[in-house]
Design an enzyme around this catalytic site. Structure first.
Site, PDB file in Angstrom:
ATOM      1  N   ASP A 201       0.824  -1.209   0.000  1.00 58.54           N
ATOM      2  CA  ASP A 201       0.000   0.000   0.000  1.00 58.54           C
ATOM      3  C   ASP A 201       0.866   1.271   0.000  1.00 58.54           C
ATOM      4  OD1 ASP A 201      -2.811   1.095   0.573  1.00 58.54           O
ATOM      5  OD2 ASP A 201      -1.666   1.994   2.205  1.00 58.54           O
ATOM      6  N   GLU A 255      15.391 -13.853   0.980  1.00 52.80           N
ATOM      7  CA  GLU A 255      16.085 -14.608   2.020  1.00 52.80           C
ATOM      8  C   GLU A 255      15.135 -15.531   2.765  1.00 52.80           C
ATOM      9  OE1 GLU A 255      17.642 -11.441   4.300  1.00 52.80           O
ATOM     10  OE2 GLU A 255      19.084 -10.872   2.742  1.00 52.80           O
TER      11      GLU A 255
HETATM   12  C1  NOJ Z   1      -4.436   3.088  -0.682  1.00 50.11           C
HETATM   13  C2  NOJ Z   1      -5.566   2.170  -0.409  1.00 50.11           C
HETATM   14  O1  NOJ Z   1      -5.868   1.446  -1.572  1.00 50.11           O
HETATM   15  C3  NOJ Z   1      -6.709   3.023   0.074  1.00 50.11           C
HETATM   16  O2  NOJ Z   1      -7.915   2.308   0.133  1.00 50.11           O
HETATM   17  C4  NOJ Z   1      -6.322   3.580   1.412  1.00 50.11           C
HETATM   18  O3  NOJ Z   1      -7.335   4.453   1.872  1.00 50.11           O
HETATM   19  C5  NOJ Z   1      -5.002   4.339   1.346  1.00 50.11           C
HETATM   20  N1  NOJ Z   1      -4.005   3.670   0.558  1.00 50.11           N
HETATM   21  C6  NOJ Z   1      -4.429   4.532   2.714  1.00 50.11           C
HETATM   22  O4  NOJ Z   1      -3.892   3.327   3.189  1.00 50.11           O
END
Ligand code: NOJ
Length: 534
Positions: A201, A255
């Site tokens: 993310d 690893e």
């Molecule tokens: C991207 C994620 O896909 C989204 O849903 C989220 O709100 C933000 N990152 C924050 O983690």
């Protein structure tokens, strides 16, 4: 070919766990529900399932605000449920990818609670604290993706902390070695439980400018755009040094029992193509699949799509394997963006381009965005910025399984956490499985065709024509040439080519011979074996 890692030929299916299948009757999807529905994925023919976050969370951002990275939120089940899910998925030949959220935690995470307690806290440096500017305001002009400043004042300690997203999602300090080690341990934990890879993310946010300089204004900003877009986030995100922590993450995978790279990293990245390809890393030490989201924002026209594919293909480094995304839990669904008829063409595009496709749950049914009345909005982004169309609830609504009440998503007496939507309720899985020409049937046929075809799964790409609303491209593999002709308009079109039809988006003209000119109906796409009719 077969010695290539699975993710090059495979198709990733994204599940938003809250909305897939409710196994315990509380109106929210969960791991048991998903396990019971794995058969759908197998029947459809995908290779891996990526789960949006399942970890304990106050759910302010629906799981992207984590309080414990190595556990399962009771809403979704237990670690034992997770283990059972992985075991069953593996038995069925489906890989399981988790969402890794390294950039931030919940403000209720014990790390942040400790960091916030005092300036002298041993964990203070795990997050990003700055003194107020001379006027007492935030330390610089950085904005939160979700609206408002990216800095929140912690009054008791008199300092601001940084959050790329909500104040409830403080950013971790990836320049602090202990943070890094803690997060790498999270990876090890899930790898030991048999996880097959991670979608990472907010990857571009991982490191920020160490001098905390202001972001410059965005000359392309127009009223009505999200306020975050008023500035170019060149200091707060996508810095030159971000590849270094990524390499550290990648090393853990190598690893930790994966020398052959069967466990990929998919990086969530909204950056221009020229920046995106950087994330493969020098000598391939970045992420294997930097998410290519560009189909989402490109105008749905043959020339524009051809230009995008060409630009992307040309920008890829020698070791970089392409990938394509049509939709996800943060963007309006494809069937709403281009309409139900074009959504069939879009499916053919996604599943015949060169590179790994990610398919968002429900798109195989042609699910559309469900309008959510203002008083029922759940998404914090929409709540912060009502009325400008940023809300993400519409594309996160429950999967319709059958004709039962609540579309089989949850028991009749339960109340689904978001409405099913009348239109989507008519597109349920069971009904579409009975209909050999349904959107679902189309996806299954496309996936099966792709799996059997060296040209489609691993071959080269060349644009043949892109005029008058019709996009034609050639996919070429050993001993196989496949032509794809897509009519991106709702008027009939033609393409100059010869071949034998393998599949039409209408599923009604297989085997037809085409000599010289292919006639395409409105919103029709066709895959052909090139030259077969010559
Ligand atoms: C991207 C994620 O896909 C989204 O849903 C989220 O709100 C933000 N990152 C924050 O983690």
């Amino acid at each position: 070919m077969t010695s290539q890692p699975w993710w090059r030929r495979g198709v990733v299916y994204q599940v938003y766990p809250r909305s897939f299948a409710d196994g315990d009757g509380d109106g929210v999807g969960d791991l048991r529900g998903l396990r019971d529905r794995l058969e759908h994925l197998v029947w459809l023919g995908v290779d891996a399932v990526w789960l949006s976050p399942i970890y304990p969370s106050p759910m302010v951002d629906f799981g992207y605000d984590i309080t414990d990275h190595t556990a399962v939120d009771p809403l979704f089940g237990t670690l034992a449920d997770f283990d059972a899910l992985v075991a069953e998925a593996h038995r069925l030949g489906v890989r399981v990818l988790l969402d890794l959220i390294p950039n931030h935690t919940s403000s209720r995470h014990p790390w942040f609670v400790e960091a916030r307690a005092s300036r002298a806290s041993g964990k203070r440096d795990w997050y990003l604290w700055r003194d107020p500017a001379l006027d007492g305001g935030p330390p610089n002009n950085w904005r939160s993706v979700f609206g408002g400043p990216a800095w929140t004042l912690d009054e008791p300690t008199g300092q601001f902390y940084y959050h790329a997203y909500l104040p409830e999602q403080p950013d971790l300090n990836w320049r602090e070695p202990r943070v890094r080690e803690a997060m790498l341990d999270v990876l090890r934990f899930w790898l030991d439980r048999g996880v097959d890879g991670f979608r990472v993310d907010a990857l571009r946010h991982l490191l920020k400018d160490p001098e905390w300089r202001d972001n410059p204004p965005n000359p392309a900003f127009r009223p009505g755009m999200p306020p975050y877009d008023a500035l170019l986030p060149v200091r707060s995100a996508d810095g030159e040094d971000v590849l270094e922590p990524i390499a550290a993450i990648r090393r853990v995978l190598l690893e930790h029992g994966d020398p052959v790279e069967e466990r990929p990293l998919i990086g969530e990245l909204y950056v221009p193509i020229e920046r995106l390809v950087r994330y493969y890393g020098r000598d391939g030490r970045g992420v294997q699949l930097p998410s290519n989201m560009h189909l989402i924002a490109t105008p749905w026209e043959s020339e524009a799509i051809a230009a995008l594919v060409e630009r992307y293909e040309a920008a890829l480094p020698a070791h970089g394997w392409p990938n394509w995304v049509l939709g996800n839990h943060d963007r309006s669904r494809i069937a709403s963006r281009v309409g139900p008829a074009q959504a069939r063409v879009a499916a053919m595009l996604l599943l015949t381009l060169r590179g790994t496709p990610t398919l968002y749950y429900g798109d195989e049914l042609g699910m559309r965005d469900v309008p959510i009345p203002a008083e029922h909005v759940q998404d914090p982004y929409e709540r912060n910025l009502p009325g400008i169309g940023v809300g993400r609830d519409p594309e996160r609504t429950p999967m319709p399984w059958d004709a039962a009440p609540n579309a089989g998503f949850c028991p009749p007496g339960a109340c689904p956490w978001l409405p099913i939507g009348e239109d989507n309720a008519q597109r349920d899985v069971a009904a579409q499985r009975r209909d050999p020409r349904s959107m679902l049937a189309l996806h299954r046929r496309l996936l099966a065709m792709r799996r059997r075809s060296e040209a489609l799964a691993g071959g080269g790409y060349r644009t043949v024509a892109a005029g008058a609303g019709v996009l034609v491209y050639l996919r070429e593999g050993p001993g196989e040439q496949v032509l794809v002709a897509l009519n991106l308009t709702s008027a009939p079109g033609t393409a100059r080519l010869s071949g034998r039809v393998r599949l039409s988006t209408r599923l009604d003209r297989e085997g037809e011979r085409v000599v010289g000119e292919l006639r395409l109906r409105a919103d029709e796409g066709v895959v052909l074996e090139a030259g077969a009719a010559r």
